[in-house]
Design a protein around this motif. Structure first.
Motif, mmCIF file in Angstrom:
data_model
loop_
_atom_site.group_PDB
_atom_site.id
_atom_site.type_symbol
_atom_site.label_atom_id
_atom_site.label_comp_id
_atom_site.label_asym_id
_atom_site.label_seq_id
_atom_site.Cartn_x
_atom_site.Cartn_y
_atom_site.Cartn_z
ATOM 1 N N GLY A 41 11.659 -6.442 15.535
ATOM 2 C CA GLY A 41 10.944 -7.715 15.648
ATOM 3 C C GLY A 41 9.527 -7.632 15.123
ATOM 4 O O GLY A 41 8.646 -8.386 15.546
ATOM 5 N N LEU A 42 9.317 -6.730 14.158
ATOM 6 C CA LEU A 42 7.988 -6.522 13.600
ATOM 7 C C LEU A 42 8.036 -6.637 12.082
ATOM 8 O O LEU A 42 9.113 -6.731 11.487
ATOM 9 N N GLY A 43 6.870 -6.586 11.476
ATOM 10 C CA GLY A 43 6.801 -6.660 10.026
ATOM 11 C C GLY A 43 6.826 -5.283 9.382
ATOM 12 O O GLY A 43 6.519 -4.272 10.017
ATOM 13 N N ARG A 44 7.184 -5.275 8.104
ATOM 14 C CA ARG A 44 7.244 -4.015 7.366
ATOM 15 C C ARG A 44 5.873 -3.343 7.304
ATOM 16 O O ARG A 44 5.780 -2.118 7.352
ATOM 17 N N VAL A 45 4.823 -4.151 7.207
ATOM 18 C CA VAL A 45 3.466 -3.610 7.154
ATOM 19 C C VAL A 45 3.133 -2.856 8.439
ATOM 20 O O VAL A 45 2.475 -1.811 8.414
ATOM 21 N N THR A 46 3.606 -3.379 9.562
ATOM 22 C CA THR A 46 3.360 -2.725 10.852
ATOM 23 C C THR A 46 3.995 -1.342 10.882
ATOM 24 O O THR A 46 3.410 -0.383 11.399
ATOM 25 N N TYR A 47 5.194 -1.242 10.317
ATOM 26 C CA TYR A 47 5.874 0.057 10.273
ATOM 27 C C TYR A 47 5.023 1.074 9.528
ATOM 28 O O TYR A 47 4.766 2.177 10.027
ATOM 29 N N PHE A 48 4.549 0.711 8.325
ATOM 30 C CA PHE A 48 3.799 1.662 7.516
ATOM 31 C C PHE A 48 2.377 1.869 8.027
ATOM 32 O O PHE A 48 1.719 2.835 7.631
ATOM 33 N N ARG A 49 1.912 0.995 8.896
ATOM 34 C CA ARG A 49 0.605 1.208 9.500
ATOM 35 C C ARG A 49 0.638 2.392 10.464
ATOM 36 O O ARG A 49 -0.361 3.074 10.666
ATOM 37 N N HIS A 50 1.820 2.641 11.042
ATOM 38 C CA HIS A 50 1.929 3.681 12.063
ATOM 39 C C HIS A 50 2.739 4.898 11.633
ATOM 40 O O HIS A 50 2.544 5.992 12.182
#
Length: 227
Positions: A41-50
């Motif tokens: 339930g998140l964005g792809r950018v959030t994944y690569f931020r972490h």
């Protein structure tokens, strides 16, 4: 000083759970960052931020699981048997994660985390003057010993998992201890000087007495505080 709370922990936990769910359905190589983020339930950018890789996500899941385990279980970090028992009990507790990770041939991630937790518990050797070669040698020996024990235990854990967890954690910890020579065990996680003479003999004698007592009435080395 109190550890700062990781405000991104809920997001990273959600991404980790999503990855494990997807790994039960398809090979790891076919899973994309977009799929992980979408399921969480998140964005792809959030994944690569972490995270920079799927392997990093899995390592995060193991590290947070270990921190939770260590928070709710007390054991003497200086006791080789207690420390080993804690790791075997932890691996049994996260067996569902292990099944997925080992199916993907990524058991090395768990083993690396196990080694890191053991090394983190080993105090840094005391700094010694450059001219004191005996003290420097003793400090080096303590570092080498802690690494030796950590990797030996992780290898035993790997074989135990691949064998189907047939023995109890306490039984595996006893096997681990039986592989250590009296000299190695007597050094302990915090020792930096070799014990010799009568004291070493007493240590070995006490160890034999302890093991005989445990065979008659096994002790529990990891205590669950019930929380």
């Amino acid at each position: 000083m109190a550890r700062l709370k990781d405000t991104a922990a809920p997001l990273k936990d959600a991404l980790g759970d999503a990855l494990l769910t997807l790994m039960r359905e398809m090979p790891l190589k076919k899973i994309t960052a977009s799929q992980i983020a979408s399921l969480a339930g998140l964005g792809r950018v959030t994944y690569f931020r972490h995270f920079s890789s799927k392997e990093e996500v899995l390592a995060y899941k193991y590290r947070t699981a270990w921190r939770d385990f260590a928070t709710h279980h007390w054991y003497d970090q200086a006791d080789d048997r207690a420390s080993a028992t804690a790791r075997f009990q932890f691996c049994l507790q996260v067996r569902e994660i292990n099944d997925v990770v080992y199916d993907a041939q990524l058991g090395c991630i768990l083993l690396e985390v196990i080694v890191d937790t053991l090394v983190d518990e080993t105090p840094e050797p005391t700094a010694v003057a450059g001219s004191d070669t005996r003290a420097a040698d003793a400090a080096d020996r303590a570092v080498y010993l802690s690494r030796f024990k950590a990797h030996a235990l992780s290898g035993l854990i790997d074989a135990w998992i691949r064998g189907g967890y047939r023995q109890l954690p306490e039984e595996m910890a006893a096997i681990y201890i039986s592989f250590l020579s009296p000299e190695l065990e007597s050094l302990g996680a915090r020792g930096s000087e070799r014990r010799t003479g009568g004291r070493a003999a007493r240590m070995r004698r006490l160890q034999r007495i302890r093991e005989a007592a445990e065979r008659r009435n096994p002790r529990r080395y990891v205590i669950d505080d019930g929380s």
